[in-house]
Motif scaffolding. Structure first.
Motif, short mmCIF file in Angstrom:
data_model
loop_
_atom_site.label_atom_id
_atom_site.label_comp_id
_atom_site.label_asym_id
_atom_site.label_seq_id
_atom_site.Cartn_x
_atom_site.Cartn_y
_atom_site.Cartn_z
N GLY A 229 38.30 28.06 14.43
CA GLY A 229 38.49 29.47 14.77
C GLY A 229 39.08 30.28 13.64
N LEU A 230 38.92 29.79 12.40
CA LEU A 230 39.50 30.46 11.23
C LEU A 230 38.47 30.58 10.13
CD1 LEU A 230 42.86 28.45 11.07
CD2 LEU A 230 42.57 30.77 11.97
N TRP A 231 38.70 31.52 9.21
CA TRP A 231 37.87 31.64 8.03
C TRP A 231 38.24 30.54 7.05
CZ3 TRP A 231 33.77 34.80 7.31
CH2 TRP A 231 33.60 35.85 8.23
N ALA A 232 37.23 29.94 6.43
CA ALA A 232 37.45 28.83 5.51
C ALA A 232 36.79 29.15 4.17
CB ALA A 232 36.88 27.53 6.08
N PRO A 233 37.51 28.94 3.06
CA PRO A 233 36.91 29.22 1.75
C PRO A 233 36.10 28.03 1.24
CG PRO A 233 39.19 28.56 1.47
CD PRO A 233 38.92 28.55 2.97
N LEU A 234 35.10 28.33 0.44
CA LEU A 234 34.35 27.27 -0.23
C LEU A 234 35.25 26.57 -1.25
CD1 LEU A 234 31.45 26.08 -0.33
CD2 LEU A 234 30.98 27.65 -2.21
N GLU A 235 36.08 27.36 -1.91
CA GLU A 235 37.09 26.85 -2.84
C GLU A 235 38.35 27.68 -2.67
OE1 GLU A 235 34.33 28.41 -4.83
OE2 GLU A 235 33.40 26.74 -5.91
N GLY A 236 39.49 27.09 -3.06
CA GLY A 236 40.75 27.80 -2.97
C GLY A 236 41.44 27.60 -1.64
N CYS B 29 40.82 34.16 2.33
CA CYS B 29 39.84 34.65 3.31
C CYS B 29 40.48 35.48 4.41
CB CYS B 29 39.09 33.48 3.95
SG CYS B 29 38.15 32.47 2.80
N SER B 30 41.79 35.67 4.37
CA SER B 30 42.49 36.33 5.48
C SER B 30 42.05 37.77 5.67
CB SER B 30 44.00 36.28 5.24
OG SER B 30 44.34 36.93 4.02
#
Length: 298
Positions: A275-282, A287-288
């Protein structure tokens, strides 16, 4: 000859939702059922605010809501749900005056000849710090086959398919680079500012289409290399558009590969599991801003 009575349960399959009308005299016995005893789907969605004086109860829900399921066949998209009648107990707990019932509901939508990506034309843009022809960057955006091994020969798709995009940048004599896709816009006409217009990547690298409940759109991890970026997009068409072409325009950008990803340089997908935004890296913090819309301008 007497006219056929109106059916006890009537379903209208619309562009993005279904409407179910239920006769209060569900069983034709002259004894109406209570609206509170009716629900739609495994999520038990209630009907619209009922009017006790009306002879019908109405449900309206998006195709993917109320716990519906989707089946993809070679020719159709089939959404399935169930109308539930769960009678309440009478005043005497020893007796039962009604029997529960389940009414299966299906909406069928054709897949063929509905969606085509059209041609994807990459834009060739020089890097801002270019000082010589040898240092110019070459950007490309390609539709790939299912194995990501080569460019896809056909640009035709059906609803329910996934489009595989690969963005690349090549340079000569430049410092190592990391590629990002700041924005991608789909339109029904070649003009990227025309209407209807859907930005499925926006806010400097947020794949906003992955936020929808019924899609598998995502950035693909890991990258093949820093100067390449892959993403999946579920096929779609514009509601009410009789055409079968989509024009896709993307803004590609690079940063030095040694620079850590940040809110300005990011590739973020929404994870339905967490249920959260996830970065490809970092870190997740970059992504907030994808939901708040406060991402800094690239």
């Amino acid at each position: 000859r007497a006219l056929s009575p109106r059916p006890a349960v009537a379903v209208r399959c619309q562009e993005g939702q279904l409407a179910v009308t239920v006769r209060r005299d569900l069983f034709g016995t002259g004894r109406p059922v209570r609206a509170a005893e009716l629900s739609l789907g495994t999520a038990s969605c209630p009907p619209l605010s009922p009017n006790a004086a009306q002879a019908f109860v109405t449900f309206v829900a998006a195709l993917h809501e109320c716990g519906s399921t989707l089946q993809v066949t070679p020719d159709s998209l089939i959404y399935r749900t169930t109308l539930f009648y769960k009678p309440t107990r009478s005043g005497n707990p020893l007796i039962v005056r009604a029997t529960p019932a389940e009414v299966p509901i299906e909406c069928h939508y054709p897949r063929r000849s509905n969606v085509s990506s059209g041609a994807v034309h990459p834009t060739w843009v020089p890097f801002r710090s270019t000082v010589a022809a040898e240092e110019r960057l070459r950007f490309s955006l390609r539709l790939m086959d299912d194995e990501w091994s080569k460019e896809r020969l056909s640009n035709g798709f059906q609803l329910g398919d996934s489009l595989r995009f690969q963005a690349d940048v090549t340079s000569e004599g430049h410092v190592p680079l990391r590629l990002f896709v700041d924005q991608c816009v789909a339109t029904a006409a070649p003009d990227r500012s025309s209407f209807p217009r859907y930005a499925f990547i926006d806010r400097g690298g947020c794949l906003v289409d992955s936020r929808a409940e019924d899609t598998g759109s995502t950035f693909v991890s890991p990258r093949p290399r820093p100067e390449s970026l892959r993403f999946l997009l579920d096929a779609f068409k514009f509601a009410g558009d009789a055409g079968n072409l989509l024009y896709i325009s993307c803004h590609l950008r690079v940063s030095p590969a040694a620079e850590a990803p940040n809110p300005r340089n990011k590739a973020c997908s929404f994870s339905k599991a967490s249920g959260l935004w996830a970065p490809l890296e970092g870190t997740a913090a970059i992504c907030s801003c994808c939901d708040t819309g406060s991402c800094p301008s690239p």
